[in-house]
Write a protein that holds these residues in place. Structure first.
Motif, PDB file in Angstrom:
ATOM      1  N   SER A   1       0.838  -1.187   0.000  1.00  0.00           N
ATOM      2  CA  SER A   1       0.000   0.000   0.000  1.00  0.00           C
ATOM      3  C   SER A   1       0.874   1.239   0.000  1.00  0.00           C
ATOM      4  O   SER A   1       2.096   1.142  -0.029  1.00  0.00           O
ATOM      5  N   ARG A   2       0.240   2.397   0.089  1.00  0.00           N
ATOM      6  CA  ARG A   2       0.994   3.649   0.093  1.00  0.00           C
ATOM      7  C   ARG A   2       1.776   3.844   1.387  1.00  0.00           C
ATOM      8  O   ARG A   2       2.855   4.407   1.379  1.00  0.00           O
ATOM      9  N   LEU A   3       1.239   3.418   2.525  1.00  0.00           N
ATOM     10  CA  LEU A   3       1.912   3.684   3.794  1.00  0.00           C
ATOM     11  C   LEU A   3       2.967   2.637   4.141  1.00  0.00           C
ATOM     12  O   LEU A   3       4.024   2.968   4.645  1.00  0.00           O
ATOM     13  N   LEU A   4       2.649   1.372   3.909  1.00  0.00           N
ATOM     14  CA  LEU A   4       3.630   0.333   4.196  1.00  0.00           C
ATOM     15  C   LEU A   4       4.517   0.216   2.968  1.00  0.00           C
ATOM     16  O   LEU A   4       4.116  -0.315   1.959  1.00  0.00           O
ATOM     17  N   GLN A   5       5.724   0.693   3.076  1.00  0.00           N
ATOM     18  CA  GLN A   5       6.560   0.850   1.902  1.00  0.00           C
ATOM     19  C   GLN A   5       7.440  -0.364   1.609  1.00  0.00           C
ATOM     20  O   GLN A   5       8.078  -0.427   0.594  1.00  0.00           O
ATOM     21  N   GLU A   6       7.504  -1.316   2.509  1.00  0.00           N
ATOM     22  CA  GLU A   6       8.279  -2.514   2.243  1.00  0.00           C
ATOM     23  C   GLU A   6       7.777  -3.621   3.135  1.00  0.00           C
ATOM     24  O   GLU A   6       6.971  -3.404   4.022  1.00  0.00           O
ATOM     25  N   GLU A   7       8.247  -4.828   2.889  1.00  0.00           N
ATOM     26  CA  GLU A   7       7.837  -5.962   3.703  1.00  0.00           C
ATOM     27  C   GLU A   7       8.188  -5.728   5.168  1.00  0.00           C
ATOM     28  O   GLU A   7       9.223  -5.171   5.479  1.00  0.00           O
ATOM     29  N   GLY A   8       7.310  -6.150   6.054  1.00  0.00           N
ATOM     30  CA  GLY A   8       7.567  -6.036   7.483  1.00  0.00           C
ATOM     31  C   GLY A   8       8.634  -7.021   7.915  1.00  0.00           C
ATOM     32  O   GLY A   8       8.964  -7.946   7.191  1.00  0.00           O
ATOM     33  N   GLY A   9       9.171  -6.824   9.093  1.00  0.00           N
ATOM     34  CA  GLY A   9      10.246  -7.671   9.565  1.00  0.00           C
ATOM     35  C   GLY A   9       9.743  -8.847  10.375  1.00  0.00           C
ATOM     36  O   GLY A   9       8.578  -8.974  10.680  1.00  0.00           O
ATOM     37  N   ALA A  10      10.642  -9.737  10.694  1.00  0.00           N
ATOM     38  CA  ALA A  10      10.337 -10.885  11.522  1.00  0.00           C
ATOM     39  C   ALA A  10      10.261 -10.449  12.981  1.00  0.00           C
ATOM     40  O   ALA A  10      10.587  -9.319  13.321  1.00  0.00           O
ATOM     41  N   ILE A  11       9.844 -11.370  13.815  1.00  0.00           N
ATOM     42  CA  ILE A  11       9.872 -11.107  15.249  1.00  0.00           C
ATOM     43  C   ILE A  11      11.336 -11.111  15.670  1.00  0.00           C
ATOM     44  O   ILE A  11      12.061 -12.059  15.406  1.00  0.00           O
ATOM     45  N   CYS A  12      11.785 -10.012  16.274  1.00  0.00           N
ATOM     46  CA  CYS A  12      13.184  -9.873  16.677  1.00  0.00           C
ATOM     47  C   CYS A  12      13.276  -9.769  18.189  1.00  0.00           C
ATOM     48  O   CYS A  12      12.509  -9.037  18.805  1.00  0.00           O
ATOM     49  N   LYS A  13      14.224 -10.489  18.764  1.00  0.00           N
ATOM     50  CA  LYS A  13      14.461 -10.392  20.201  1.00  0.00           C
ATOM     51  C   LYS A  13      15.328  -9.175  20.478  1.00  0.00           C
ATOM     52  O   LYS A  13      16.323  -8.946  19.805  1.00  0.00           O
ATOM     53  N   ARG A  14      14.928  -8.389  21.478  1.00  0.00           N
ATOM     54  CA  ARG A  14      15.671  -7.185  21.851  1.00  0.00           C
ATOM     55  C   ARG A  14      16.614  -7.495  23.007  1.00  0.00           C
ATOM     56  O   ARG A  14      16.477  -8.500  23.684  1.00  0.00           O
ATOM     57  N   LYS A  15      17.543  -6.583  23.249  1.00  0.00           N
ATOM     58  CA  LYS A  15      18.500  -6.759  24.342  1.00  0.00           C
ATOM     59  C   LYS A  15      17.826  -6.757  25.704  1.00  0.00           C
ATOM     60  O   LYS A  15      18.331  -7.347  26.651  1.00  0.00           O
ATOM     61  N   ASP A  16      16.669  -6.063  25.813  1.00  0.00           N
ATOM     62  CA  ASP A  16      15.985  -5.983  27.108  1.00  0.00           C
ATOM     63  C   ASP A  16      15.103  -7.201  27.395  1.00  0.00           C
ATOM     64  O   ASP A  16      14.390  -7.236  28.387  1.00  0.00           O
ATOM     65  N   GLY A  17      15.135  -8.230  26.528  1.00  0.00           N
ATOM     66  CA  GLY A  17      14.370  -9.451  26.760  1.00  0.00           C
ATOM     67  C   GLY A  17      13.005  -9.471  26.089  1.00  0.00           C
ATOM     68  O   GLY A  17      12.385 -10.517  25.979  1.00  0.00           O
ATOM     69  N   TRP A  18      12.523  -8.323  25.640  1.00  0.00           N
ATOM     70  CA  TRP A  18      11.251  -8.252  24.933  1.00  0.00           C
ATOM     71  C   TRP A  18      11.477  -8.597  23.469  1.00  0.00           C
ATOM     72  O   TRP A  18      12.603  -8.626  22.998  1.00  0.00           O
ATOM     73  N   MET A  19      10.402  -8.848  22.748  1.00  0.00           N
ATOM     74  CA  MET A  19      10.467  -9.096  21.310  1.00  0.00           C
ATOM     75  C   MET A  19       9.730  -7.968  20.614  1.00  0.00           C
ATOM     76  O   MET A  19       8.807  -7.386  21.188  1.00  0.00           O
ATOM     77  N   GLU A  20      10.131  -7.652  19.385  1.00  0.00           N
ATOM     78  CA  GLU A  20       9.440  -6.608  18.650  1.00  0.00           C
ATOM     79  C   GLU A  20       9.087  -7.101  17.254  1.00  0.00           C
ATOM     80  O   GLU A  20       9.817  -7.888  16.651  1.00  0.00           O
ATOM     81  N   ILE A  21       7.945  -6.628  16.784  1.00  0.00           N
ATOM     82  CA  ILE A  21       7.440  -6.972  15.468  1.00  0.00           C
ATOM     83  C   ILE A  21       7.204  -5.669  14.725  1.00  0.00           C
ATOM     84  O   ILE A  21       6.444  -4.816  15.200  1.00  0.00           O
ATOM     85  N   GLU A  22       7.848  -5.491  13.580  1.00  0.00           N
ATOM     86  CA  GLU A  22       7.605  -4.276  12.805  1.00  0.00           C
ATOM     87  C   GLU A  22       6.235  -4.394  12.138  1.00  0.00           C
ATOM     88  O   GLU A  22       5.982  -5.313  11.362  1.00  0.00           O
ATOM     89  N   LEU A  23       5.344  -3.480  12.471  1.00  0.00           N
ATOM     90  CA  LEU A  23       3.982  -3.498  11.937  1.00  0.00           C
ATOM     91  C   LEU A  23       3.877  -2.777  10.604  1.00  0.00           C
ATOM     92  O   LEU A  23       2.971  -3.048   9.823  1.00  0.00           O
TER      93      LEU A  23
END
Length: 134
Positions: free
Chosen positions: A73-95
């Protein structure tokens, strides 16, 4: 949130910050729907939430359970990323990502799964982070 709180002429990425409980269940059977609205522009996509790296997909699902799959779409300009583990122990998902053009608009970001009738549990949400992409 209002875009006046963000830097103008900047591309931002939205990240869902989560953890999965040891006994998380039902989160990856159907994809959750994501949407990002900036003013009157709206974008939608899908994401499988999975605490297990190697878990098999139900029949008919060829996608990786840890892959975010936004629609083009116009706003999502590229494929989103995988679930990534962060240094603080949480995981992040690029929406997804969006551009702030300098005009005051409202940003709305959502994640929901309402089509399935499966019980779900074990998703711990810290929040959504917005960071400049470039």
């Amino acid at each position: 949130m209002n875009t006046a709180m963000l830097s103008p002429k900047t591309v931002y990425a939205a990240y869902l910050v989560v953890k999965f409980a040891d006994r998380a269940y039902g989160l990856d059977f159907l994809p959750s729907e994501i949407s990002i609205e900036v003013g009157k522009s709206r974008t939608q996509g899908q994401v499988y939430l999975s605490p297990n790296e190697g878990r098999k997909r139900p029949l008919g699902h060829a996608h990786s359970p840890n892959r975010v799959e936004p629609l083009r779409s116009r706003l999502l300009q590229e494929e989103g990323g995988a679930i990534c583990k962060r240094k603080d122990g949480w995981m992040e998902i690029e929406l997804g990502s969006f551009f702030i053009d300098g005009n005051d608009k409202e940003v709305k970001i959502s994640l929901k799964e309402v089509k399935g009738q499966h019980l779900k549990g074990g998703l711990i949400v810290e929040g959504i982070e917005l960071r400049p992409k470039y």
